[in-house]
Enzyme design. Sequence first.
Site, PDB file in Angstrom:
ATOM      1  N   ASN A   9      -1.813  33.508 -39.592  1.00 23.47           N
ATOM      2  CA  ASN A   9      -2.731  34.596 -39.940  1.00 23.47           C
ATOM      3  C   ASN A   9      -3.551  34.910 -38.693  1.00 23.47           C
ATOM      4  OD1 ASN A   9      -4.659  36.301 -40.963  1.00 23.47           O
ATOM      5  ND2 ASN A   9      -5.727  34.739 -42.167  1.00 23.47           N
ATOM      6  N   LYS A  11      -5.609  37.208 -38.252  1.00 27.53           N
ATOM      7  CA  LYS A  11      -6.915  37.799 -38.586  1.00 27.53           C
ATOM      8  C   LYS A  11      -7.184  39.016 -37.682  1.00 27.53           C
ATOM      9  CE  LYS A  11      -8.469  33.264 -39.972  1.00 27.53           C
ATOM     10  NZ  LYS A  11      -9.578  32.462 -40.417  1.00 27.53           N
ATOM     11  N   HIS A  96      -7.340  36.205 -49.323  1.00 28.18           N
ATOM     12  CA  HIS A  96      -7.899  35.277 -48.330  1.00 28.18           C
ATOM     13  C   HIS A  96      -9.406  35.139 -48.588  1.00 28.18           C
ATOM     14  CE1 HIS A  96      -9.202  33.563 -44.548  1.00 28.18           C
ATOM     15  NE2 HIS A  96      -7.950  33.178 -44.367  1.00 28.18           N
ATOM     16  N   GLU A  98     -11.864  35.075 -46.705  1.00 29.51           N
ATOM     17  CA  GLU A  98     -12.714  36.014 -45.956  1.00 29.51           C
ATOM     18  C   GLU A  98     -12.764  37.361 -46.657  1.00 29.51           C
ATOM     19  OE1 GLU A  98     -10.760  35.452 -42.204  1.00 29.51           O
ATOM     20  OE2 GLU A  98     -11.529  33.399 -42.144  1.00 29.51           O
ATOM     21  N   GLU A 168      -6.397  26.986 -49.520  1.00 29.79           N
ATOM     22  CA  GLU A 168      -7.220  26.973 -48.317  1.00 29.79           C
ATOM     23  C   GLU A 168      -8.662  26.651 -48.704  1.00 29.79           C
ATOM     24  OE1 GLU A 168      -5.320  29.446 -44.997  1.00 29.79           O
ATOM     25  OE2 GLU A 168      -6.551  30.801 -46.165  1.00 29.79           O
ATOM     26  N   GLY A 174     -11.430  27.492 -40.168  1.00 32.00           N
ATOM     27  CA  GLY A 174     -12.080  27.827 -38.897  1.00 32.00           C
ATOM     28  C   GLY A 174     -13.219  26.885 -38.539  1.00 32.00           C
ATOM     29  N   SER A 214      -7.851  24.711 -40.661  1.00 30.33           N
ATOM     30  CA  SER A 214      -7.888  23.899 -39.437  1.00 30.33           C
ATOM     31  C   SER A 214      -6.634  23.041 -39.260  1.00 30.33           C
ATOM     32  CB  SER A 214      -9.154  23.035 -39.390  1.00 30.33           C
ATOM     33  OG  SER A 214     -10.299  23.866 -39.397  1.00 30.33           O
TER      34      SER A 214
HETATM   35  C1  PEP Z   1      -6.961  30.885 -42.345  1.00 31.29           C
HETATM   36  O1  PEP Z   1      -7.889  31.632 -42.152  1.00 31.29           O
HETATM   37  O2  PEP Z   1      -6.039  31.243 -43.088  1.00 31.29           O
HETATM   38  C2  PEP Z   1      -6.975  29.570 -41.692  1.00 31.29           C
HETATM   39  C3  PEP Z   1      -6.269  28.615 -42.208  1.00 31.29           C
HETATM   40  O3  PEP Z   1      -7.755  29.466 -40.571  1.00 31.29           O
HETATM   41  P1  PEP Z   1      -7.870  28.195 -39.579  1.00 31.29           P
HETATM   42  O4  PEP Z   1      -6.507  27.610 -39.403  1.00 31.29           O
HETATM   43  O5  PEP Z   1      -8.442  28.747 -38.308  1.00 31.29           O
HETATM   44  O6  PEP Z   1      -8.805  27.222 -40.255  1.00 31.29           O
END
Ligand code: PEP
Length: 251
Positions: A9, A11, A96, A98, A168, A174, A214
């Site tokens: 992703n 973003k 997601h 966000e 997630e 993040g 992460s």
């Molecule tokens: C995401 O936003 O889908 C995600 C998993 O981000 P990160 O790997 O940076 O934590």
Amino acid sequence: MRKKIVAGNWKMNTTVPEGIELAKQVVARAAETPANVGLIVATPFTHLASVAEAIKGSKVELAAQNCADHTSGAYTGEVSVAMLKSVGCKWTILGHSERRQYYGETDEKLVVKTQLALAEGIGVILCVGENLDEREAGRHFDVVSAQIKNVLYNFTAEDMKKIVVAYEPVWAIGTGKTATAEQAEEIHACIRKVLADKFGAQVAEDTTILYGGSCKPSNAKELFAQKDIDGGLIGGAALKADDFIGIALSY
Ligand code: PEP
């Protein structure tokens, strides 16, 4: 056997030329990854057509990060699933955290978006996950189960063939804080049980459930070794081709 997937992703990162370069770097190493591991890149809308060109002929598939909740018309700034399909998108991420947090994405909207995506033959990567307060209050199983039921219980076993779930935990996205393999596995197993309750054991068994939060080359192996974890949705680490491919090589 359910499919293993490593999806990136991106973003709101990279310009179009940077995105094309990143896609080319991913394609250059894609053949190193196991044949049973699918690779997906979810780019910004502006990048889709060019990245579609860059990944042509490779195993890498294209995803959007969102889609409109209408088919067409006077919805300024929105992008429909038919538009996504027309540039070669095979998938869209939906729900997601966000988007849930900053753009008012509700489970009700996600039902509509999922219906529209499936109607165009676009696969859905549906994100679910609890925030830190919910985890600390011990509500993570309830929150995630409710998200799954609110959206996916509106669909059929046939629809589930085109739906991937991504767990997630919001506190891990993040932040550098990864859920432990045990924490992730117990939620993945719970999601599979919630799916089995509605669609039966076989559909639950066949559904790909990704972990996101992460995830990086150094922790992917342990996460992917869990029996209910079928790959990852990768944010930050998807912006470096070597890290993204390194995660896929954890299988
Ligand atoms: C995401 O936003 O889908 C995600 C998993 O981000 P990160 O790997 O940076 O934590």
